[in-house]
Design a protein around this motif. Sequence first.
Motif, short mmCIF file in Angstrom:
data_model
loop_
_atom_site.label_atom_id
_atom_site.label_comp_id
_atom_site.label_asym_id
_atom_site.label_seq_id
_atom_site.Cartn_x
_atom_site.Cartn_y
_atom_site.Cartn_z
N HIS A 141 0.84 -1.21 0.00
CA HIS A 141 0.00 0.00 0.00
C HIS A 141 0.87 1.26 0.00
O HIS A 141 2.07 1.20 0.24
N LYS A 142 0.22 2.40 -0.21
CA LYS A 142 0.92 3.69 -0.21
C LYS A 142 1.04 4.19 1.24
O LYS A 142 0.22 3.89 2.08
N GLY A 143 2.06 5.02 1.49
CA GLY A 143 2.26 5.60 2.81
C GLY A 143 2.94 4.64 3.78
O GLY A 143 3.09 3.45 3.50
N THR A 144 3.34 5.20 4.94
CA THR A 144 4.05 4.39 5.94
C THR A 144 3.38 4.50 7.31
O THR A 144 4.06 4.57 8.33
N TYR A 145 2.04 4.54 7.35
CA TYR A 145 1.34 4.61 8.63
C TYR A 145 1.07 3.19 9.10
O TYR A 145 0.23 2.48 8.54
N ALA A 146 1.80 2.77 10.14
CA ALA A 146 1.80 1.37 10.57
C ALA A 146 0.46 0.92 11.16
O ALA A 146 0.08 -0.23 10.98
N ASP A 147 -0.25 1.80 11.86
CA ASP A 147 -1.51 1.42 12.52
C ASP A 147 -2.53 0.89 11.52
O ASP A 147 -3.13 -0.17 11.73
N ASP A 148 -2.73 1.62 10.42
CA ASP A 148 -3.68 1.20 9.39
C ASP A 148 -3.25 -0.12 8.75
O ASP A 148 -4.08 -0.99 8.47
N CYS A 149 -1.96 -0.25 8.55
CA CYS A 149 -1.40 -1.46 7.94
C CYS A 149 -1.66 -2.69 8.82
O CYS A 149 -2.10 -3.73 8.33
N LEU A 150 -1.41 -2.55 10.12
CA LEU A 150 -1.60 -3.67 11.06
C LEU A 150 -3.07 -4.06 11.17
O LEU A 150 -3.40 -5.24 11.17
N VAL A 151 -3.95 -3.05 11.22
CA VAL A 151 -5.39 -3.32 11.31
C VAL A 151 -5.88 -4.04 10.06
O VAL A 151 -6.65 -4.99 10.12
N GLN A 152 -5.38 -3.60 8.90
CA GLN A 152 -5.77 -4.21 7.62
C GLN A 152 -5.32 -5.67 7.55
O GLN A 152 -6.09 -6.54 7.14
N ARG A 153 -4.09 -5.95 7.98
CA ARG A 153 -3.56 -7.31 7.96
C ARG A 153 -4.35 -8.23 8.89
O ARG A 153 -4.62 -9.38 8.57
N VAL A 154 -4.67 -7.71 10.06
CA VAL A 154 -5.37 -8.49 11.07
C VAL A 154 -6.79 -8.83 10.64
O VAL A 154 -7.30 -9.91 10.93
N THR A 155 -7.45 -7.91 9.94
CA THR A 155 -8.81 -8.17 9.45
C THR A 155 -8.79 -9.21 8.33
O THR A 155 -9.70 -10.02 8.22
N LYS A 170 -4.97 -0.28 20.14
CA LYS A 170 -5.64 -1.31 20.94
C LYS A 170 -7.15 -1.20 20.81
O LYS A 170 -7.85 -2.20 20.66
N ARG A 171 -7.64 0.04 20.89
CA ARG A 171 -9.09 0.29 20.78
C ARG A 171 -9.62 -0.17 19.43
O ARG A 171 -10.70 -0.75 19.34
N ARG A 172 -8.85 0.07 18.38
CA ARG A 172 -9.27 -0.34 17.03
C ARG A 172 -9.26 -1.86 16.87
O ARG A 172 -10.15 -2.43 16.25
N ILE A 173 -8.25 -2.52 17.46
CA ILE A 173 -8.12 -3.97 17.31
C ILE A 173 -9.18 -4.70 18.15
O ILE A 173 -9.64 -5.77 17.76
N ARG A 174 -9.57 -4.11 19.28
CA ARG A 174 -10.60 -4.73 20.11
C ARG A 174 -11.93 -4.86 19.38
O ARG A 174 -12.76 -5.70 19.73
N PRO A 177 -13.07 -9.11 16.08
CA PRO A 177 -13.16 -10.31 16.94
C PRO A 177 -12.04 -11.31 16.67
O PRO A 177 -11.57 -11.47 15.54
N GLY A 178 -11.58 -11.96 17.74
CA GLY A 178 -10.62 -13.06 17.63
C GLY A 178 -9.18 -12.66 17.43
O GLY A 178 -8.37 -13.49 17.00
N VAL A 179 -8.83 -11.39 17.74
CA VAL A 179 -7.44 -10.95 17.58
C VAL A 179 -6.87 -10.58 18.95
O VAL A 179 -7.26 -9.58 19.53
#
Length: 205
Positions: A141-155, A170-174, A177-179
């Motif tokens: 993906h474009k950009g280097t914002y890690a939070d969005d990248c991690l959330v996308q991978r986990v989903t 943490k709030r976003r990952i909660r 479900p199941g992560v």
Amino acid sequence: MGKNKRCRKFAEMKRMLNLKDSRISKDKRQKTNTEEKKRRELLKKGGIIERHVPQHSSAMFFKYNEHLGPPYHVLVDTNFINFSIKNKLDIMRSMMDCLYAKCTPYITDCVTAELEKLGPKYRVALRIAKDPRFERLPCLHKGTYADDCLVQRVTQHKCYIVATCDRDLKRRIRKIPGVPIMYISQHKYTIERMPDVFGAPKTDQ
């Protein structure tokens, strides 16, 4: 005579033009959403509208994630490495002490880029991130914002545990479900939302 002192007005907002104002040039004006209009017209006529409902992962059994099991795959965030250094914790050993099983830390290109941007102050964290024991995950993906990248991978893939100390992440990952989330508490790694089967500590934040 003294100067006339004027009291400064606090919390005064700047007056802004409406984006649909006639004084703004046509090309810069806010365009009305034609798709939304079409949807409303279809609803009035009693037509059928296609809704894009996200498909649930086959790994999930209600809130229980069946894809989680040793060896664990742990997605590491930027601040997790920094806090591990501050608390003098060895990442690999502390992860194994927490989960009582073999762990493989994964580092995305975004996390490495964020550490490189932080400069020479975080060179130790960058050296740890480039450890050969850590698995690399390329980002497309474009950009280097890690939070969005991690959330996308986990989903997309439910096989990861996210290691972070960031409250917002943490709030976003909660919400997903199941992560499980790994974080640092009382100078050691703890985990939340982990199935009891694998002998994980039962400390929840």
